[in-house]
Write a protein that holds these residues in place. Structure first.
Motif, PDB file in Angstrom:
ATOM      1  N   LEU A   1       0.850  -1.243   0.023  1.00 39.47           N
ATOM      2  CA  LEU A   1      -0.060  -0.015  -0.063  1.00 39.47           C
ATOM      3  C   LEU A   1       1.055   1.303  -0.018  1.00 39.47           C
ATOM      4  O   LEU A   1       0.533   2.151  -0.804  1.00 39.47           O
ATOM      5  N   ALA A   2       1.945   1.241   0.839  1.00 36.82           N
ATOM      6  CA  ALA A   2       2.842   2.457   0.670  1.00 36.82           C
ATOM      7  C   ALA A   2       3.501   2.573  -0.760  1.00 36.82           C
ATOM      8  O   ALA A   2       3.652   3.755  -1.006  1.00 36.82           O
ATOM      9  N   LEU A   3       3.792   1.606  -1.343  1.00 34.89           N
ATOM     10  CA  LEU A   3       4.487   1.740  -2.514  1.00 34.89           C
ATOM     11  C   LEU A   3       3.496   2.251  -3.631  1.00 34.89           C
ATOM     12  O   LEU A   3       3.976   2.806  -4.651  1.00 34.89           O
ATOM     13  N   VAL A   4       2.016   1.830  -3.492  1.00 29.58           N
ATOM     14  CA  VAL A   4       0.959   2.501  -4.310  1.00 29.58           C
ATOM     15  C   VAL A   4       0.929   3.872  -4.308  1.00 29.58           C
ATOM     16  O   VAL A   4       0.951   4.770  -5.134  1.00 29.58           O
ATOM     17  N   VAL A   5       1.243   4.250  -2.947  1.00 27.32           N
ATOM     18  CA  VAL A   5       0.801   5.880  -2.558  1.00 27.32           C
ATOM     19  C   VAL A   5       2.221   6.610  -3.229  1.00 27.32           C
ATOM     20  O   VAL A   5       2.161   7.466  -3.836  1.00 27.32           O
ATOM     21  N   ALA A   6       3.433   5.973  -2.911  1.00 30.29           N
ATOM     22  CA  ALA A   6       4.379   6.636  -3.479  1.00 30.29           C
ATOM     23  C   ALA A   6       4.729   6.910  -4.758  1.00 30.29           C
ATOM     24  O   ALA A   6       5.605   7.320  -5.651  1.00 30.29           O
ATOM     25  N   GLN A   7       4.104   5.781  -5.718  1.00 26.87           N
ATOM     26  CA  GLN A   7       3.929   5.880  -7.180  1.00 26.87           C
ATOM     27  C   GLN A   7       3.398   7.178  -7.662  1.00 26.87           C
ATOM     28  O   GLN A   7       3.652   7.483  -9.076  1.00 26.87           O
ATOM     29  N   TYR A   8       2.536   7.778  -7.101  1.00 31.99           N
ATOM     30  CA  TYR A   8       1.719   8.795  -7.549  1.00 31.99           C
ATOM     31  C   TYR A   8       2.250  10.337  -7.173  1.00 31.99           C
ATOM     32  O   TYR A   8       3.038  10.302  -6.109  1.00 31.99           O
ATOM     33  N   ARG A   9       2.018  11.325  -7.859  1.00 31.76           N
ATOM     34  CA  ARG A   9       2.605  12.565  -7.322  1.00 31.76           C
ATOM     35  C   ARG A   9       1.700  13.151  -6.024  1.00 31.76           C
ATOM     36  O   ARG A   9       0.705  12.842  -6.144  1.00 31.76           O
ATOM     37  N   PRO A  10       2.601  13.599  -5.058  1.00 32.25           N
ATOM     38  CA  PRO A  10       1.847  14.188  -3.882  1.00 32.25           C
ATOM     39  C   PRO A  10       0.688  15.032  -4.111  1.00 32.25           C
ATOM     40  O   PRO A  10       0.896  15.863  -5.122  1.00 32.25           O
ATOM     41  N   GLN A  11      -0.210  15.015  -3.257  1.00 30.40           N
ATOM     42  CA  GLN A  11      -1.601  15.894  -3.384  1.00 30.40           C
ATOM     43  C   GLN A  11      -2.515  15.390  -4.336  1.00 30.40           C
ATOM     44  O   GLN A  11      -3.446  16.177  -4.542  1.00 30.40           O
TER      45      GLN A  11
ATOM     46  N   GLU B   1       1.168  13.342  15.168  1.00 31.45           N
ATOM     47  CA  GLU B   1       2.587  13.807  14.457  1.00 31.45           C
ATOM     48  C   GLU B   1       2.994  12.905  13.554  1.00 31.45           C
ATOM     49  O   GLU B   1       3.708  13.346  12.555  1.00 31.45           O
ATOM     50  N   LEU B   2       2.947  11.586  13.972  1.00 31.34           N
ATOM     51  CA  LEU B   2       3.537  10.372  12.863  1.00 31.34           C
ATOM     52  C   LEU B   2       2.810  10.625  11.564  1.00 31.34           C
ATOM     53  O   LEU B   2       3.426  10.480  10.562  1.00 31.34           O
ATOM     54  N   TRP B   3       1.552  10.595  11.430  1.00 31.01           N
ATOM     55  CA  TRP B   3       0.851  10.775  10.311  1.00 31.01           C
ATOM     56  C   TRP B   3       0.989  11.930   9.662  1.00 31.01           C
ATOM     57  O   TRP B   3       1.283  11.920   8.550  1.00 31.01           O
ATOM     58  N   ILE B   4       1.513  13.074  10.292  1.00 31.53           N
ATOM     59  CA  ILE B   4       1.783  14.512   9.548  1.00 31.53           C
ATOM     60  C   ILE B   4       3.239  14.178   8.923  1.00 31.53           C
ATOM     61  O   ILE B   4       3.500  14.558   7.700  1.00 31.53           O
ATOM     62  N   TRP B   5       4.042  13.631   9.730  1.00 31.39           N
ATOM     63  CA  TRP B   5       5.562  13.222   9.172  1.00 31.39           C
ATOM     64  C   TRP B   5       5.274  12.137   7.959  1.00 31.39           C
ATOM     65  O   TRP B   5       5.960  12.455   6.949  1.00 31.39           O
ATOM     66  N   LEU B   6       4.464  11.233   8.102  1.00 35.20           N
ATOM     67  CA  LEU B   6       4.405  10.428   7.006  1.00 35.20           C
ATOM     68  C   LEU B   6       3.717  10.946   5.640  1.00 35.20           C
ATOM     69  O   LEU B   6       4.349  10.681   4.293  1.00 35.20           O
ATOM     70  N   TYR B   7       2.950  11.972   6.068  1.00 37.13           N
ATOM     71  CA  TYR B   7       2.298  12.737   5.043  1.00 37.13           C
ATOM     72  C   TYR B   7       3.250  13.418   4.353  1.00 37.13           C
ATOM     73  O   TYR B   7       3.129  13.588   2.992  1.00 37.13           O
ATOM     74  N   ARG B   8       4.425  13.752   4.724  1.00 40.73           N
ATOM     75  CA  ARG B   8       5.393  14.441   4.137  1.00 40.73           C
ATOM     76  C   ARG B   8       6.449  14.040   3.327  1.00 40.73           C
ATOM     77  O   ARG B   8       7.170  14.047   2.484  1.00 40.73           O
ATOM     78  N   HIS B   9       6.406  12.528   4.208  1.00 41.91           N
ATOM     79  CA  HIS B   9       7.818  11.868   3.688  1.00 41.91           C
ATOM     80  C   HIS B   9       7.330  10.565   3.023  1.00 41.91           C
ATOM     81  O   HIS B   9       8.444   9.595   2.726  1.00 41.91           O
TER      82      HIS B   9
ATOM     83  N   SER C   1      -5.326  13.518  -6.548  1.00 36.91           N
ATOM     84  CA  SER C   1      -6.510  12.724  -5.873  1.00 36.91           C
ATOM     85  C   SER C   1      -6.101  11.340  -5.862  1.00 36.91           C
ATOM     86  O   SER C   1      -6.772  10.813  -4.435  1.00 36.91           O
ATOM     87  N   GLN C   2      -5.334  10.489  -6.578  1.00 35.14           N
ATOM     88  CA  GLN C   2      -5.058   9.279  -6.179  1.00 35.14           C
ATOM     89  C   GLN C   2      -4.082   9.117  -5.166  1.00 35.14           C
ATOM     90  O   GLN C   2      -4.268   8.048  -4.363  1.00 35.14           O
ATOM     91  N   TRP C   3      -3.279   9.975  -5.072  1.00 37.18           N
ATOM     92  CA  TRP C   3      -2.219   9.989  -3.846  1.00 37.18           C
ATOM     93  C   TRP C   3      -2.954   9.954  -2.459  1.00 37.18           C
ATOM     94  O   TRP C   3      -2.748   9.561  -1.491  1.00 37.18           O
ATOM     95  N   GLN C   4      -3.784  11.146  -2.630  1.00 40.38           N
ATOM     96  CA  GLN C   4      -4.659  11.445  -1.303  1.00 40.38           C
ATOM     97  C   GLN C   4      -5.479  10.120  -0.952  1.00 40.38           C
ATOM     98  O   GLN C   4      -5.658   9.817   0.227  1.00 40.38           O
ATOM     99  N   LEU C   5      -5.960   9.589  -1.903  1.00 42.58           N
ATOM    100  CA  LEU C   5      -7.046   8.472  -1.505  1.00 42.58           C
ATOM    101  C   LEU C   5      -6.117   7.130  -1.217  1.00 42.58           C
ATOM    102  O   LEU C   5      -6.507   6.539  -0.227  1.00 42.58           O
ATOM    103  N   GLY C   6      -4.911   6.875  -1.716  1.00 46.16           N
ATOM    104  CA  GLY C   6      -4.105   5.695  -1.319  1.00 46.16           C
ATOM    105  C   GLY C   6      -3.732   6.118   0.020  1.00 46.16           C
ATOM    106  O   GLY C   6      -3.559   5.312   0.971  1.00 46.16           O
ATOM    107  N   PHE C   7      -3.218   7.387   0.314  1.00 43.21           N
ATOM    108  CA  PHE C   7      -2.734   7.558   1.648  1.00 43.21           C
ATOM    109  C   PHE C   7      -3.591   7.556   2.861  1.00 43.21           C
ATOM    110  O   PHE C   7      -3.488   6.982   3.747  1.00 43.21           O
TER     111      PHE C   7
END
Length: 376
Positions: A105-115, A153-161, A117-123
């Motif tokens: 699931l993490a790799l699916v998110v990382a394959q999209y450009r941040p922000q 705080e972890l979710w915010i960090w993960l959102y950014r990284h 719609s696909q990235w946000q849904l996957g995140f």
């Protein structure tokens, strides 16, 4: 209790033990339980595909087995239905949402450009999956409020990284839990500081004041008033700003009611920024190169090297168990020379996590002394 859910459970219980009718009832119940769970909350009206479909089907299969075993064993009649559903779901998610699944699931998110719609849904799916999987680090003697704040705080960090995650360097959950461990340590350190405690109390009070204020606003009356006066007010810049503020408050109120993942962190941040001064502690695990110094000092690396080589501080000679040659001093000098953790690991035949954890723990203890030496 959801009436439809209760009807589905009764339908399974009253169906003949053998036959298509019972199988169909179990499939319908499992599908309803999955669709109503947080994992696919944002996809209830969408067709699942790809990884999400694979996970859904695996969950459905496991959930059907759990339902059959529980009903045949009489557990549903022995327990409150709500408790039974919670237990069945918990066991199912824990089994299916393993480390490999979460990494996928993490790799699916990382394959999209941040922000996007696909990235946000996957995140969002990833966060929900992590929570439901129960794979996040747990520590004894951690207060619930500290744990929840650290988790936000972890979710915010993960959102950014999340897009920086590299599977070649390690598995996703250990990577995430390593960061979470650092955040928890930092929160524990803050909790024990009297000054921080005082400010945190102010922040929390302010946050609850904001929440109560927003919730106390009658949204129906506000919308009705805006509809009546919108045309006459838009021409006035000041009142236009007031309208914008009302819309913002309305939006925040909706998020509070929906218990959005980010709303607590958002209100906490507003409360924090509204206070005049906030003391800040250096984050746990801060690297040597980031220790503060006066701008007039010439070269930080030279001062650090001098301290590491000449200081009698006993902490410098602390070593990794079973490796007396690998002291904090040796690791720090290697890092100062620009060597990566991988290079140091290969040199001493010690795993990167063991090296890094040892270094970070001792750095927290010795950092104040290094700071004093540099600023002297």
């Amino acid at each position: 209790m959801d009436e439809k859910l209760l009807q589905l459970i009764i339908q399974v219980q009253t169906s003949p033990p053998i036959g298509d009718e019972r199988q169909q009832a179990i499939v319908t119940l499992s599908d309803y339980l999955l669709r109503s769970s947080n994992l696919f909350r944002h996809q209830r009206h969408q067709l699942l595909c790809g990884v999400y479909l694979d996970i859904y089907q695996a969950l459905q299969l496991e959930l059907k087995q759990e339902i059959v075993q529980s009903l045949d064993g009489g557990k549903c009649t022995q327990l409150n239905v709500t408790v039974w559903i919670k237990e069945v779901r918990s066991r199912t998610f824990s089994k299916v949402l393993n480390e490999a699944c979460l990494q996928q699931l993490a790799l699916v998110v990382a394959q999209y450009r941040p922000q996007t719609s696909q990235w946000q849904l996957g995140f969002q799916v990833l966060i929900n999956a992590i929570i439901l999987s129960d794979k996040l680090l747990h520590k004894a003697h951690i207060y619930d409020d500290i744990y929840e704040d650290a988790k936000n705080e972890l979710w915010i960090w993960l959102y950014r990284h999340i897009n920086t995650y590299n599977p070649c360097k390690g598995r996703f959950i250990p990577w995430l839990n390593f960061r979470f461990d650092m955040i928890l340590r930092n929160y524990q350190m803050r909790k024990s500081d009297p000054l921080i405690q005082k400010f945190n109390a102010k922040i929390i009070r302010r946050k609850y004041q904001l929440t109560n204020f927003i919730q106390s606003i009658n949204q129906r009356e506000m919308i009705f008033w805006l509809r009546l006066n919108a045309k006459s007010l838009i021409a006035d810049l000041v009142t236009f700003k007031i309208i914008a503020l009302f819309i913002f408050i309305f939006f925040i109120a909706q998020l509070i009611r929906q218990k959005s993942l980010y709303i607590n962190s958002f209100l906490f941040e507003i409360a924090q920024q509204s206070l005049p001064t906030i003391p800040k502690l250096s984050p746990a695990g801060e690297e040597l190169e980031n220790i503060p110094q006066p701008e007039s000092e010439p070269i930080l690396s030279e001062q650090l090297r001098e301290y590491l080589q000449t200081s009698p501080n006993q902490l410098l000679q602390k070593y990794i168990r079973g490796h007396p040659e690998v002291t904090f001093q040796v690791i720090a000098l290697n890092r100062l020379d620009g060597k990566s953790w991988k290079e140091i690991s290969e040199t001493f035949k010690i795993g990167i996590p063991a090296l890094s954890n040892f270094f970070q723990r001792n750095l927290e203890k010795i950092a104040p002394e290094i700071k004093k030496y540099i600023q002297a």
